[in-house]
Design a protein around this motif. Sequence first.
Motif, PDB file in Angstrom:
ATOM      1  N   PHE A   8       0.804  -1.223   0.000  1.00  0.00           N
ATOM      2  CA  PHE A   8       0.000   0.000   0.000  1.00  0.00           C
ATOM      3  C   PHE A   8       0.839   1.277   0.000  1.00  0.00           C
ATOM      4  O   PHE A   8       0.390   2.319  -0.414  1.00  0.00           O
ATOM      5  CB  PHE A   8      -0.959  -0.054   1.192  1.00  0.00           C
ATOM      6  CG  PHE A   8      -1.352  -1.475   1.525  1.00  0.00           C
ATOM      7  CD1 PHE A   8      -1.990  -2.257   0.567  1.00  0.00           C
ATOM      8  CD2 PHE A   8      -1.022  -2.043   2.742  1.00  0.00           C
ATOM      9  CE1 PHE A   8      -2.318  -3.592   0.836  1.00  0.00           C
ATOM     10  CE2 PHE A   8      -1.353  -3.382   3.019  1.00  0.00           C
ATOM     11  CZ  PHE A   8      -1.998  -4.153   2.062  1.00  0.00           C
ATOM     12  N   ASN A   9       2.087   1.174   0.497  1.00  0.00           N
ATOM     13  CA  ASN A   9       2.988   2.334   0.470  1.00  0.00           C
ATOM     14  C   ASN A   9       2.463   3.543   1.226  1.00  0.00           C
ATOM     15  O   ASN A   9       2.707   4.679   0.829  1.00  0.00           O
ATOM     16  CB  ASN A   9       3.316   2.754  -0.975  1.00  0.00           C
ATOM     17  CG  ASN A   9       4.096   1.691  -1.727  1.00  0.00           C
ATOM     18  OD1 ASN A   9       4.524   0.713  -1.132  1.00  0.00           O
ATOM     19  ND2 ASN A   9       4.277   1.879  -3.011  1.00  0.00           N
ATOM     20  N   LEU A  10       1.748   3.314   2.307  1.00  0.00           N
ATOM     21  CA  LEU A  10       1.347   4.448   3.153  1.00  0.00           C
ATOM     22  C   LEU A  10       2.548   4.867   4.002  1.00  0.00           C
ATOM     23  O   LEU A  10       3.440   4.067   4.258  1.00  0.00           O
ATOM     24  CB  LEU A  10       0.188   4.053   4.074  1.00  0.00           C
ATOM     25  CG  LEU A  10      -1.101   3.662   3.359  1.00  0.00           C
ATOM     26  CD1 LEU A  10      -2.133   3.148   4.363  1.00  0.00           C
ATOM     27  CD2 LEU A  10      -1.664   4.832   2.567  1.00  0.00           C
ATOM     28  N   PHE A  11       2.560   6.124   4.438  1.00  0.00           N
ATOM     29  CA  PHE A  11       3.622   6.579   5.337  1.00  0.00           C
ATOM     30  C   PHE A  11       3.278   6.080   6.741  1.00  0.00           C
ATOM     31  O   PHE A  11       2.265   6.493   7.312  1.00  0.00           O
ATOM     32  CB  PHE A  11       3.737   8.098   5.326  1.00  0.00           C
ATOM     33  CG  PHE A  11       3.998   8.659   3.954  1.00  0.00           C
ATOM     34  CD1 PHE A  11       5.196   8.398   3.301  1.00  0.00           C
ATOM     35  CD2 PHE A  11       3.047   9.432   3.304  1.00  0.00           C
ATOM     36  CE1 PHE A  11       5.433   8.906   2.024  1.00  0.00           C
ATOM     37  CE2 PHE A  11       3.275   9.947   2.032  1.00  0.00           C
ATOM     38  CZ  PHE A  11       4.472   9.672   1.394  1.00  0.00           C
ATOM     39  N   PRO A  12       4.120   5.177   7.297  1.00  0.00           N
ATOM     40  CA  PRO A  12       3.741   4.509   8.545  1.00  0.00           C
ATOM     41  C   PRO A  12       3.687   5.430   9.762  1.00  0.00           C
ATOM     42  O   PRO A  12       2.952   5.161  10.706  1.00  0.00           O
ATOM     43  CB  PRO A  12       4.843   3.443   8.722  1.00  0.00           C
ATOM     44  CG  PRO A  12       5.979   3.885   7.885  1.00  0.00           C
ATOM     45  CD  PRO A  12       5.405   4.705   6.765  1.00  0.00           C
ATOM     46  N   HIS A  13       4.464   6.515   9.718  1.00  0.00           N
ATOM     47  CA  HIS A  13       4.554   7.399  10.892  1.00  0.00           C
ATOM     48  C   HIS A  13       3.517   8.513  10.847  1.00  0.00           C
ATOM     49  O   HIS A  13       3.555   9.434  11.644  1.00  0.00           O
ATOM     50  CB  HIS A  13       5.959   7.988  10.968  1.00  0.00           C
ATOM     51  CG  HIS A  13       6.343   8.733   9.719  1.00  0.00           C
ATOM     52  ND1 HIS A  13       6.556   8.086   8.516  1.00  0.00           N
ATOM     53  CD2 HIS A  13       6.513  10.056   9.485  1.00  0.00           C
ATOM     54  CE1 HIS A  13       6.865   8.991   7.606  1.00  0.00           C
ATOM     55  NE2 HIS A  13       6.832  10.192   8.153  1.00  0.00           N
ATOM     56  N   MET A  14       2.611   8.456   9.870  1.00  0.00           N
ATOM     57  CA  MET A  14       1.587   9.498   9.747  1.00  0.00           C
ATOM     58  C   MET A  14       0.199   8.899   9.909  1.00  0.00           C
ATOM     59  O   MET A  14      -0.042   7.768   9.474  1.00  0.00           O
ATOM     60  CB  MET A  14       1.635  10.146   8.356  1.00  0.00           C
ATOM     61  CG  MET A  14       2.864  10.959   8.108  1.00  0.00           C
ATOM     62  SD  MET A  14       2.753  11.605   6.430  1.00  0.00           S
ATOM     63  CE  MET A  14       4.406  12.238   6.267  1.00  0.00           C
TER      64      MET A  14
END
Length: 254
Positions: free
Chosen positions: A100-106
Amino acid sequence: MTALSKEQPTSDVPAIEVSQLHKYYGDNEVLKGIDFRVDAGQVVCVIGPSGSGKSTLLRCVNRLEDPTSGRILVEGIDITDPETDLDAVRSRIGMVFQQFNLFPHMTVLKNLCLAQQKVLKRSRAEAVEVARLNLAKVGLAERENAYPAHLSGGQQQRVAIARALSMNPDMMLFDEPTSALDPELVGDVLAIMKDLATEGMTMMVVTHEMGFAREVGDKVVFMDGGVIVEEGTPAAVLGDPQNERTKSFLSKVL
Ligand code: ADP
Ligand code: MG
């Protein structure tokens, strides 16, 4: 087999037009002269065995990969021309990957707002408004403050779709969007994609979900060994394939 009804008018300029596309990695020719087009409002499903060049083709369309030769027009603009403003063209193309390539820290909301603010220069308030609209669309309005790790794979992929939609793209490219998901989560993601298709979104979908291709696709393209072996309506390609390679592939996946 009837295609889903489309609400948006289609224009004469193809959304995507690829001619004689070749791509080499070193000596390895992975795309061997690809020609195809996607019309505005069309859903084109790309199927084929692993290694046949499906991802490379998709990645060439938004120039994540440089074609070795050939021409790619996006809404009539030649993206293989060095003069073309690639960022402008790319901002019209939404891309959704298997991972999914989401930003994990956001948080989810921040994931949806970042590019809107940075690339489209939207104000925070406007970005949040658009983000909330798209989260509601994928059924995740309640999760805007969650971090990706706290969501299921299916929810993360729906967030990734909402993030792409928040850029108001003219077309969406999906590269095996459900392949990393547990089977029970696949349906929710496909349902969102079907809704998008019904709304008239232009879509190019690499998928192994033959039910989706049959029901939602206007056209199915079968690739093998870096060439398009066969293409046509889902009924024709999936129901009555003419080429032996298509028949053999389908006998393994259907
Ligand atoms: P598919 O998506 O259909 O599985 P790909 O487009 O990923 O196929 O890959 C097509 C061929 O290109 C494969 O043989 C793969 O090993 C090769 N390939 C893909 N990406 C690269 C790369 N970055 N460098 C070298 N070879 C690659
Ligand atoms: Mg692939």
